[in-house]
Write a protein that holds these residues in place. Sequence first.
Motif, PDB file in Angstrom:
ATOM      1  N   ALA A 168       3.485   9.319  -3.953  1.00  0.00           N
ATOM      2  CA  ALA A 168       3.115  10.780  -3.590  1.00  0.00           C
ATOM      3  C   ALA A 168       2.667  10.929  -2.265  1.00  0.00           C
ATOM      4  O   ALA A 168       3.326  12.182  -1.842  1.00  0.00           O
ATOM      5  CB  ALA A 168       2.019  11.174  -4.813  1.00  0.00           C
ATOM      6  N   ALA A 169       2.054  10.021  -1.451  1.00  0.00           N
ATOM      7  CA  ALA A 169       1.682  10.311  -0.194  1.00  0.00           C
ATOM      8  C   ALA A 169       2.201   9.246   0.854  1.00  0.00           C
ATOM      9  O   ALA A 169       1.833   9.092   1.968  1.00  0.00           O
ATOM     10  CB  ALA A 169       0.013  10.147  -0.140  1.00  0.00           C
ATOM     11  N   ALA A 170       3.494   8.801   0.364  1.00  0.00           N
ATOM     12  CA  ALA A 170       4.131   7.825   1.387  1.00  0.00           C
ATOM     13  C   ALA A 170       4.521   8.426   2.511  1.00  0.00           C
ATOM     14  O   ALA A 170       5.148   9.664   2.543  1.00  0.00           O
ATOM     15  CB  ALA A 170       5.488   7.245   0.401  1.00  0.00           C
ATOM     16  N   PRO A 171       4.457   7.687   3.522  1.00  0.00           N
ATOM     17  CA  PRO A 171       4.828   8.333   4.811  1.00  0.00           C
ATOM     18  C   PRO A 171       6.346   8.231   5.267  1.00  0.00           C
ATOM     19  O   PRO A 171       6.979   7.574   6.346  1.00  0.00           O
ATOM     20  CB  PRO A 171       4.054   7.522   5.992  1.00  0.00           C
ATOM     21  CG  PRO A 171       4.085   6.016   5.125  1.00  0.00           C
ATOM     22  CD  PRO A 171       3.928   6.299   3.749  1.00  0.00           C
TER      23      PRO A 171
ATOM     24  N   ALA B 168       0.824  -1.247   0.085  1.00  0.00           N
ATOM     25  CA  ALA B 168      -0.067   0.187   0.025  1.00  0.00           C
ATOM     26  C   ALA B 168       1.056   1.168   0.039  1.00  0.00           C
ATOM     27  O   ALA B 168       0.474   2.207  -0.606  1.00  0.00           O
ATOM     28  CB  ALA B 168      -1.074  -0.080   1.222  1.00  0.00           C
ATOM     29  N   ALA B 169       2.027   1.242   0.632  1.00  0.00           N
ATOM     30  CA  ALA B 169       2.859   2.300   0.542  1.00  0.00           C
ATOM     31  C   ALA B 169       3.379   2.596  -0.572  1.00  0.00           C
ATOM     32  O   ALA B 169       3.614   3.730  -0.957  1.00  0.00           O
ATOM     33  CB  ALA B 169       3.825   2.050   1.935  1.00  0.00           C
ATOM     34  N   LEU B 170       3.927   1.796  -0.989  1.00  0.00           N
ATOM     35  CA  LEU B 170       4.734   1.738  -2.375  1.00  0.00           C
ATOM     36  C   LEU B 170       3.663   2.296  -3.425  1.00  0.00           C
ATOM     37  O   LEU B 170       4.012   3.015  -4.348  1.00  0.00           O
ATOM     38  CB  LEU B 170       5.288   0.638  -2.844  1.00  0.00           C
ATOM     39  CG  LEU B 170       6.415  -0.015  -2.181  1.00  0.00           C
ATOM     40  CD1 LEU B 170       6.883  -1.452  -2.512  1.00  0.00           C
ATOM     41  CD2 LEU B 170       7.648   0.911  -2.336  1.00  0.00           C
TER      42      LEU B 170
ATOM     43  N   ASP C 145      12.472  10.863  -1.924  1.00  0.00           N
ATOM     44  CA  ASP C 145      13.693  11.214  -2.688  1.00  0.00           C
ATOM     45  C   ASP C 145      14.865  10.499  -1.802  1.00  0.00           C
ATOM     46  O   ASP C 145      15.776  10.100  -2.580  1.00  0.00           O
ATOM     47  CB  ASP C 145      13.780  12.678  -2.842  1.00  0.00           C
ATOM     48  CG  ASP C 145      12.607  13.291  -3.717  1.00  0.00           C
ATOM     49  OD1 ASP C 145      12.239  12.384  -4.416  1.00  0.00           O
ATOM     50  OD2 ASP C 145      12.538  14.490  -3.551  1.00  0.00           O
ATOM     51  N   ALA C 146      14.747  10.698  -0.188  1.00  0.00           N
ATOM     52  CA  ALA C 146      15.736  10.210   0.236  1.00  0.00           C
ATOM     53  C   ALA C 146      16.211   8.732   0.321  1.00  0.00           C
ATOM     54  O   ALA C 146      17.288   8.289  -0.134  1.00  0.00           O
ATOM     55  CB  ALA C 146      15.703  10.630   1.806  1.00  0.00           C
ATOM     56  N   VAL C 147      15.052   7.960   0.153  1.00  0.00           N
ATOM     57  CA  VAL C 147      14.996   6.450  -0.074  1.00  0.00           C
ATOM     58  C   VAL C 147      15.730   6.236  -1.563  1.00  0.00           C
ATOM     59  O   VAL C 147      16.557   5.377  -1.658  1.00  0.00           O
ATOM     60  CB  VAL C 147      13.560   5.779  -0.072  1.00  0.00           C
ATOM     61  CG1 VAL C 147      13.713   4.325  -0.341  1.00  0.00           C
ATOM     62  CG2 VAL C 147      13.181   6.078   1.666  1.00  0.00           C
TER      63      VAL C 147
ATOM     64  N   LEU D  56       4.529   4.035  10.465  1.00  0.00           N
ATOM     65  CA  LEU D  56       5.572   4.218   9.409  1.00  0.00           C
ATOM     66  C   LEU D  56       6.311   5.704   9.555  1.00  0.00           C
ATOM     67  O   LEU D  56       7.371   6.069   9.517  1.00  0.00           O
ATOM     68  CB  LEU D  56       5.078   4.164   8.082  1.00  0.00           C
ATOM     69  CG  LEU D  56       5.132   2.583   7.641  1.00  0.00           C
ATOM     70  CD1 LEU D  56       4.478   2.625   6.101  1.00  0.00           C
ATOM     71  CD2 LEU D  56       6.458   1.893   7.297  1.00  0.00           C
ATOM     72  N   ARG D  57       5.133   6.612   9.781  1.00  0.00           N
ATOM     73  CA  ARG D  57       5.812   8.028  10.014  1.00  0.00           C
ATOM     74  C   ARG D  57       6.667   8.317  11.338  1.00  0.00           C
ATOM     75  O   ARG D  57       7.455   8.941  11.353  1.00  0.00           O
ATOM     76  CB  ARG D  57       4.511   8.987  10.300  1.00  0.00           C
ATOM     77  CG  ARG D  57       3.838   9.159   8.844  1.00  0.00           C
ATOM     78  CD  ARG D  57       2.656  10.100   8.854  1.00  0.00           C
ATOM     79  NE  ARG D  57       1.906  10.470   7.613  1.00  0.00           N
ATOM     80  CZ  ARG D  57       0.597   9.630   7.647  1.00  0.00           C
ATOM     81  NH1 ARG D  57       0.252   9.003   8.700  1.00  0.00           N
ATOM     82  NH2 ARG D  57       0.129   9.732   6.633  1.00  0.00           N
TER      83      ARG D  57
END
Length: 832
Positions: free
Chosen positions: A657-660, A651-653, A664-666, A705-706
């Motif tokens: 655009a709204a990933a917790p 779900a996160a992947l 960019d860092a990942v 996750l946040r």
Amino acid sequence: MQELPIDAYLPGITASLGKQPNLVLVAEPGAGKTTRLPAALLDAPFTRGGQVLVLEPRRLAARMAARRIASELGEEVGERVGYAVRFERKVSARTRVVFLTEALLTRRLLDDPALQGVSCVVLDEFHERSLHTDLGLALLRALQLRARPELRIVVMSATLDAERVSAYLDAPIVNVPGRTFPVAVTHLDKPDDRRLEEQVAGAVRRLCVNKLDGDVLVFLPGAAEIRRCEQSCAPLVEAFGVELATLHGDLPPGQQDRAVSPGKPGRPKIVLSTNIAETSLTLEGVVAVVDSGLARIAGHSPWSGLSTLSTGKISQASAVQRAGRAGRVRAGQCVRLYTKPDFDTRARFDTPELAKSDLCSVELTLRSLFDGAPTLAWFEPPPEAASAHAIELLERLGALEGARLSSLGRAMLGLPVHPRLARVGLALCERGFVAEAALLVALLSERDVRLGQRAFSSSRKHDQVGESDLLARLDAIESVHSTNADTLRRHDLDPGAVQAVFRTRDQLARAFASIPRTIDEPFDRAVLVSTLLGFPDRVGKRRTANGADIVLSGGGSAALAPSSVVKEAELVVAVEAEERGRGAQVHAASAVEADWLLEYFPDRVRSERTVSFAGERIEVSEALMYDALVLDASKGKATPSPDVAQALAKAALARAAAAPWDVDAVEDIRRRVSFAIGHGLKGEPLDVEAALIEHCADKVSFDDLRADPFEHALARMLDMQRVNELAPSRVRLAQGRELKVHYELDRPPWIESRLQDFFGLLDGPRIGGEPLVLHLLAPNQRPVQVSTDLRGFWDRHYASVRKELMRRYPRHSWPEDPRTAKPPEPRPPRRS
């Protein structure tokens, strides 16, 4: 004895069969093949006193042909010539020629796979291609090739694909002309929208007005249409002095015989018939045919797997056969109640039943004859999907153990009904209800005993509410206590259908009598459980309490008919259903308990856990399933588990655009790891999805996750010290300015900054021994040069670039020698 066209060909036919075992006979209507060939085979040397079996598609044809030959031989039926049909046999120890219906050959092969004592088998009217015709031919051919090379096989018809049959049997073809007279065929000018009985009465009236000098044969789809036409034609009896007769398969043999016997002199007979009179019979007085163009078309129900009959258009071949009935003894006429364009667009031949029927009984038979998976060379093989479906059903019914029959399968094989109904009957007998089992199975195997569309009324306490429509039917027919036709009609029952049910019941009662009782159960429960055992793939569940819509275990949905008494049960078995415009409607249902599914079909019941993402967290659903049907379900919050971690990561992947986390860092870490591996770091490229699943092992929501950002987790998982050494995130220029290093998977790493920031340098920074790609920017932050060779840029391009930039940006410093110039101080951050 009257001479017939085939008589001249009989010596050649018997001589051919004396030399080779098979023959294909194409004999036109009126040639006499049905009666003269079997009689000729009586004295043929190759029969050697053995029996000659003649297969007929209908019981009436078998009886009539046997009587005709016996009469011509001056004997009674049952001496040298006899017949065997369902519920009736006229054979003796002297009988050499036996006319029998095609299904009885299959039963005989089950009892005697070698057909001991049989010298020749004749398949008459092969063009009709019933299921048992194709099965019988394939079994006979297999027997001939393996164990009985001396067995003779004759296939004959007026219309058939002779070349293909000849190739299959490796047999010669003999063509015999018929004794026919011209038939004038007329069609409607335009379609007639009136009811069929009105069209028939009008056509017969016109024939009578034109001074009819013989009998009229009217072809109708079924017994119901015959009854209605009998009423519509009744006024013609007084008006024209004609006689009305009916002919169909459900009539007692005596009534059938009267219908085909010659009428009284000077009094024409109007015979209202189904396609039972289409072939094999000669009605001597017929001079006119009225063809409705309709017939009952055999098929099977995808719901119950049982045989069905639906009204449909006949083929061109059948229409020609019907018209030929009027030209057997003199010139005649045929009135078709449909247009010529309608005739022209019809199929040339009927579709073989093997291609459209349920094959469950066929597969059961083959596994008995071949002791396992059969290797049978069909004339035309059945569809593979239909065979696979039949085998799957037999497995669910418990009839197979691997490829072979189980003991239950052998018991089912001994019953003259569909394997589903055999399973129902055997289960009910095991519970001690033999008489009831025979009646119930007979009700299900024969046509509906109800008149019209009215439902059975039940004599139970709750007249319109019950556990099973089958129980209601049993109550209704048992409550009449009479076989009187008028009494049955007053109870909305069809006398002919009831008589057929009772004949089948008596036959089954004898077969069921030896089954011992092994289970003690109340009668109502026994019927419900037995029904489930016969229809395990037809379980359904109501969408809403007391609603009519049900969801089916095999997929799809249906609606219970308003006439069904099963109005409250949550789980039901759909026994009888039909497809309608808006979906399927179930006419007969039976209640089911969920516990029974687990008790009798434990391998079909399973627990299914489903995780889903909703409201930024994972929810878990637990369901108890029977095939595709949800029996029970619950939903709740998730707790950490491997499948929850996988669902949360997915779900996160999917919501990048709204990933917790800092996406960019990942991505930057992934690219740096990839670069580092290429320059000495041990390991595999970073699998972000796998790492994220590992990171989610103790989490169930985006909030989790946040609270623990993924990029931080990656730093903990990886050897970031080594990564930083091989693929640093930033580099420092001479004057102290730090620049971010941009890593890309298919390009070398690069940095960017103002051109002035590189003053005083002869070479750019390097990573892993390789120079970084330099994006040298003008004051407007647009690149004026992209290169890895800073020294070459100073030497070859700087002078021209300096000239242009000085003109555009005069307030900036543009020294002549950038190699020795001091770079500007870094700008302080802007105030917000």
